[in-house]
Design a protein around this motif. Sequence first.
Motif, PDB file in Angstrom:
ATOM      1  N   ASN A   1       0.090 -14.503   2.163  1.00 44.84           N
ATOM      2  CA  ASN A   1      -0.564 -13.581   3.088  1.00 44.84           C
ATOM      3  C   ASN A   1      -0.301 -12.110   2.772  1.00 44.84           C
ATOM      4  O   ASN A   1      -1.165 -11.259   2.971  1.00 44.84           O
TER       5      ASN A   1
ATOM      6  N   ARG B   1      -1.593  -6.419   2.718  1.00 42.23           N
ATOM      7  CA  ARG B   1      -2.253  -7.622   3.235  1.00 42.23           C
ATOM      8  C   ARG B   1      -3.180  -8.125   2.139  1.00 42.23           C
ATOM      9  O   ARG B   1      -4.184  -7.501   1.795  1.00 42.23           O
ATOM     10  N   THR B   2      -2.842  -9.276   1.585  1.00 42.74           N
ATOM     11  CA  THR B   2      -3.483  -9.770   0.371  1.00 42.74           C
ATOM     12  C   THR B   2      -4.986  -9.979   0.535  1.00 42.74           C
ATOM     13  O   THR B   2      -5.769  -9.610  -0.352  1.00 42.74           O
ATOM     14  N   SER B   3      -5.422 -10.549   1.647  1.00 37.28           N
ATOM     15  CA  SER B   3      -6.829 -10.909   1.821  1.00 37.28           C
ATOM     16  C   SER B   3      -7.745  -9.708   1.880  1.00 37.28           C
ATOM     17  O   SER B   3      -8.911  -9.781   1.483  1.00 37.28           O
ATOM     18  N   THR B   4      -7.235  -8.567   2.382  1.00 40.49           N
ATOM     19  CA  THR B   4      -8.080  -7.377   2.541  1.00 40.49           C
ATOM     20  C   THR B   4      -7.684  -6.225   1.625  1.00 40.49           C
ATOM     21  O   THR B   4      -8.310  -5.177   1.651  1.00 40.49           O
ATOM     22  N   ASN B   5      -6.615  -6.414   0.836  1.00 40.71           N
ATOM     23  CA  ASN B   5      -6.108  -5.343  -0.043  1.00 40.71           C
ATOM     24  C   ASN B   5      -5.795  -4.069   0.740  1.00 40.71           C
ATOM     25  O   ASN B   5      -6.080  -2.959   0.297  1.00 40.71           O
ATOM     26  N   THR B   6      -5.192  -4.274   1.929  1.00 46.12           N
ATOM     27  CA  THR B   6      -4.817  -3.151   2.784  1.00 46.12           C
ATOM     28  C   THR B   6      -3.314  -2.929   2.731  1.00 46.12           C
ATOM     29  O   THR B   6      -2.534  -3.856   2.993  1.00 46.12           O
TER      30      THR B   6
ATOM     31  N   THR C   1      -7.494  -1.074  -1.384  1.00 39.46           N
ATOM     32  CA  THR C   1      -8.713  -0.355  -0.983  1.00 39.46           C
ATOM     33  C   THR C   1      -8.588   0.347   0.365  1.00 39.46           C
ATOM     34  O   THR C   1      -9.434   1.181   0.694  1.00 39.46           O
ATOM     35  N   GLU C   2      -7.555   0.009   1.155  1.00 33.85           N
ATOM     36  CA  GLU C   2      -7.379   0.642   2.459  1.00 33.85           C
ATOM     37  C   GLU C   2      -5.899   0.921   2.712  1.00 33.85           C
ATOM     38  O   GLU C   2      -5.025   0.220   2.193  1.00 33.85           O
TER      39      GLU C   2
ATOM     40  N   ASP D   1      -6.634   4.484   7.823  1.00 25.08           N
ATOM     41  CA  ASP D   1      -6.615   4.236   9.268  1.00 25.08           C
ATOM     42  C   ASP D   1      -5.781   5.295  10.009  1.00 25.08           C
ATOM     43  O   ASP D   1      -5.180   6.189   9.410  1.00 25.08           O
TER      44      ASP D   1
END
Length: 454
Positions: A127, A139-144, A159-160, A184
Motif C-alpha cells: 500500500n 501511497r503506491t496506488s496514486t503515487n501521492t 505525481t501529487e 494539496d
Amino acid sequence: MKKIISIMLSLVMLFSTTVTTALTTSALAKSGKCGDNVTYTYDSATGMLTISGKGDMYSRKEGGIFSGSALKSVVINNGVTSIGEGEFWNCKSLKSVTLPKSLKSISNAFKYCVNLTSIKVNAENPNLDSRNDCNAVIRTSTNTLIAGCNSTVIPNTVTEIGKEAFKGCNFVDFNIPGNIGYIDYSAFSGCSNLRSITLQSGVGNIGEEMFADCSNLSRLIIPSSVKTIDLGAFKNCKQFIDIYYSGSQSDWKKINIVDGDDDTLLSRITIHYNCTVCAEHTAVNDNAVLPTCTEPGLTKGSHCSVCGKTLVAQTYVAAKGHKWNAGKITKQPTFKATGVKTYTCTVCKATKKVSVAKLVSPTVSKLTAGKKAFTVTYKKSSTVAGYQIQYATNSKFTKGKKTLTVKGAKNTKKTVKKLTAKKKYYVRVRAYKTINSKKVYSPWSKAKAVTTKK
C-alpha cells in the motif's frame, strides 16, 4: 520591600519556565497502550520507541500520546495498520522512522518533527512505499507523497503531494520536480527556515495555504505551467519579496489567484517575468542512480538550480534482476512434510524460498518367485539414501520376520535366497534417509505375497 518583590519575581519566572518546559517536552512512560490492540515500549536511554500489535493506532490529532516527547527513533512492527493524525507531532528529537509492510494508512503524523531525516517503509508493503530511498511515505496506488522529512528527494514517479506532507520541516530550500501535477492543502506550511523554493516546469498549482507561516521564505521560482494559486498560499510569509516567473506578464494575469490575504501580499512583492533570473542557467548535476536487482536506476542529468529547468533529462535504466545462486536446503523434506530450499542473490543478498517435495515412499512393483527364493522390484525414489525390505510368513509380519537393508537410491531390485521351498512369504519395502544425523523412515508399502518354488 524591594528584596521581597525581587524574590517574588524570581519565583514567578521559575514557575513560568517550568510550565513552558512541561508544555513542550512530555515525559513518556516505558510502556503503554496506543491502540485497541496496539502497545509500545520506550527505551529512554536510547530514545527508541517500538510499537507492536495488530490493527490501528489511536488518532488524537495534535494531542497524541507521543506528541512533544524526546524519542529519537520509531520502529513500528508488522501488524500495525494505521498511524493516527498528529500522533508524533512536535517530536523535535525524532530522527528516524521505520514502518512495516502491514501499514495501510498514515495521516499527518510527523508534523513539526524538525530533525526527522529518515523515513523507511518496508519494501514488501503493498500500500505504501519509500521508492528510490526517497525518505518519504508514498501511497503506491496514486503515487501521492503523503509524509516527507528534511532529507526527502521527490522521485520522478510521484505525481501529487498530499495534505501537510512537509508541514514543519526544517529545510532551507526545496525543489519540487515537474512531475508533480497537484499539491494539496498546507503541504509546506510552518517550514520556518524555508527561504527559497523552486517549482519546476510541469507543476500545476500552488495549493491552499501551501506556504503559510513560512516566515523566512524570500524567493519563489514558478513555472508557467502553474494555473492556480489557491487561498492563503503565502499567508504570514513576512519576508516574501521575489517571484521569478518563467512566463510573460500576460501569462501571469491568466493564473487563477483565489481571493484572500495573498492579494495584498502579491501586490507588494516583485515579480520577475520571463524568468529573468535565469538569463544563463546555473547547472547542477542530478547524480546517476545505479539500478539494483529490483529497482530501476537513472542516468546522470542536470537542472538549473535557480529556475528548476531540466537541462539534461534523466532516463530510466532497467532493474538488473536477481542473480540466484545454486541454493541450499535450509529445511530437509521428510516423508511427512515438505522441505525448503533457499536461494540467495549473489548481488544484493536477497533470498527466496522454494518448497521441496516430500520424500517419496516406495511401492512394490513386481514380486517374482524363484527356487527357494523371490525377487522383489520396487519404484525408485531419487531423494532417499536406501531401502529396507521386510518379509515374513504371515500378513501381520509377526512370524519369521526378516529385514534387509539395501543402500543407494538406484538399487531397486533385490533377490532373497535360502528360503523354504513352496512357502508363502509376505513382502513389503520402505525407504530411509539420514536427516540431522538421524535415520528417518517412510511408512511401509502395501505388502504383497509370493510362494517360493521347489
